[in-house]
Design a protein around this motif. Structure first.
Motif, short mmCIF file in Angstrom:
data_model
loop_
_atom_site.label_atom_id
_atom_site.label_comp_id
_atom_site.label_asym_id
_atom_site.label_seq_id
_atom_site.Cartn_x
_atom_site.Cartn_y
_atom_site.Cartn_z
N GLU A 92 0.84 -1.19 0.00
CA GLU A 92 0.00 0.00 0.00
C GLU A 92 0.89 1.24 0.00
OE1 GLU A 92 -3.20 0.09 -0.31
OE2 GLU A 92 -3.76 -1.97 0.07
N LEU A 93 0.29 2.35 -0.32
CA LEU A 93 1.04 3.59 -0.39
C LEU A 93 1.53 4.09 0.97
CD1 LEU A 93 -0.88 5.59 -3.14
CD2 LEU A 93 1.31 4.42 -3.32
N ALA A 98 6.15 5.74 4.01
CA ALA A 98 7.01 5.56 5.18
C ALA A 98 8.47 5.42 4.76
CB ALA A 98 6.56 4.34 5.99
N VAL A 99 8.70 4.65 3.71
CA VAL A 99 10.07 4.48 3.21
C VAL A 99 10.61 5.82 2.69
CG1 VAL A 99 11.49 3.33 1.45
CG2 VAL A 99 9.79 2.02 2.74
N LEU A 100 9.75 6.57 2.01
CA LEU A 100 10.18 7.89 1.53
C LEU A 100 10.61 8.79 2.69
CD1 LEU A 100 7.52 8.68 -1.23
CD2 LEU A 100 9.96 8.31 -1.58
N GLU A 144 -4.17 10.99 2.10
CA GLU A 144 -4.41 10.19 3.31
C GLU A 144 -3.33 9.13 3.48
OE1 GLU A 144 -6.50 8.16 -0.06
OE2 GLU A 144 -6.47 10.21 0.67
N TRP A 145 -2.80 8.59 2.36
CA TRP A 145 -1.73 7.60 2.44
C TRP A 145 -0.43 8.26 2.87
CZ3 TRP A 145 -3.11 2.81 2.72
CH2 TRP A 145 -4.25 2.37 2.06
N MET A 146 -0.26 9.52 2.50
CA MET A 146 0.95 10.24 2.90
C MET A 146 0.98 10.43 4.41
SD MET A 146 1.18 13.07 -0.11
CE MET A 146 1.07 12.59 -1.83
N VAL A 147 -0.15 10.79 4.98
CA VAL A 147 -0.24 10.97 6.43
C VAL A 147 -0.03 9.64 7.14
CG1 VAL A 147 -1.78 11.61 8.32
CG2 VAL A 147 -1.72 13.00 6.24
N LEU A 152 3.51 5.74 10.04
CA LEU A 152 4.19 4.44 10.00
C LEU A 152 5.70 4.62 10.10
CD1 LEU A 152 4.02 1.38 9.67
CD2 LEU A 152 3.94 1.73 7.19
N ALA A 153 6.22 5.64 9.45
CA ALA A 153 7.67 5.91 9.54
C ALA A 153 8.08 6.20 10.98
CB ALA A 153 8.04 7.09 8.63
#
Length: 162
Positions: A92-93, A98-100, A144-147, A152-153
């Motif tokens: 998922e994004l 999180a990796v970014l 929403e995936w960015m937040v 997660l990060a």
């Protein structure tokens, strides 16, 4: 004999961030149909990861003393458990984001390093991942995936530092 790598907090974050980038690239590579531009981007990411590993590890293999290896293994198990608890069958994004975040943190953290090649490699890796993200979320509108990815990060960081 291979170089024994320091497992200090700063190195630990770099090593584990590289592991998460490898996991992300592997998940995306496993998709059956992939545009040529995406494949080339993943190849660039894998090359950057290899370069970073050579700089951090002093070769292409991570060598830790046994006590640090056990700590590394515990952290990997904790991260895997966290991912298994939140993931379905596909990447998922939120994981991508999180990796970014972790790669950007590593890039910024390496600015203090005297090794300019390491700084450049993290910068290039960051750019390649941003390009790959653009292939996945072309409109860059999955806010929403960015937040969720940033949250997660933060959870990954707590595991990595803990």
């Amino acid at each position: 004999m291979a170089n024994v790598v320091s497992f200090s907090k700063s190195n630990r974050n770099l090593i584990l961030t590289v592991d998460l980038v490898i996991a992300l690239a592997s998940c995306i590579e496993s998709e059956k149909s992939m545009p040529l531009k995406t494949k080339r981007c993943i190849d660039r990411i894998n090359k950057r990861v290899s370069n970073i590993q050579n700089i951090i590890y002093g070769g292409n293999t991570l060598v830790l003393v046994p006590t640090n290896y056990r700590k590394y293994a515990r952290i990997i198990k904790s991260i895997k458990k966290l991912i298994d608890n939140i993931a379905g069958e596909i990447v998922e994004l939120d994981f991508f984001n999180a990796v970014l975040v972790l790669v950007e943190d590593a890039r910024i953290g390496c600015k203090k390093s005297k090794n300019t090649r390491l700084q450049l490699e993290w910068g290039y890796l960051n750019q390649s991942l941003a390009t790959l993200y653009g292939h996945v979320d072309q409109g860059l509108n999955a806010h929403e995936w960015m937040v969720l990815g940033e949250n997660l990060a933060q959870r990954f960081k707590r595991i990595m530092v803990g």
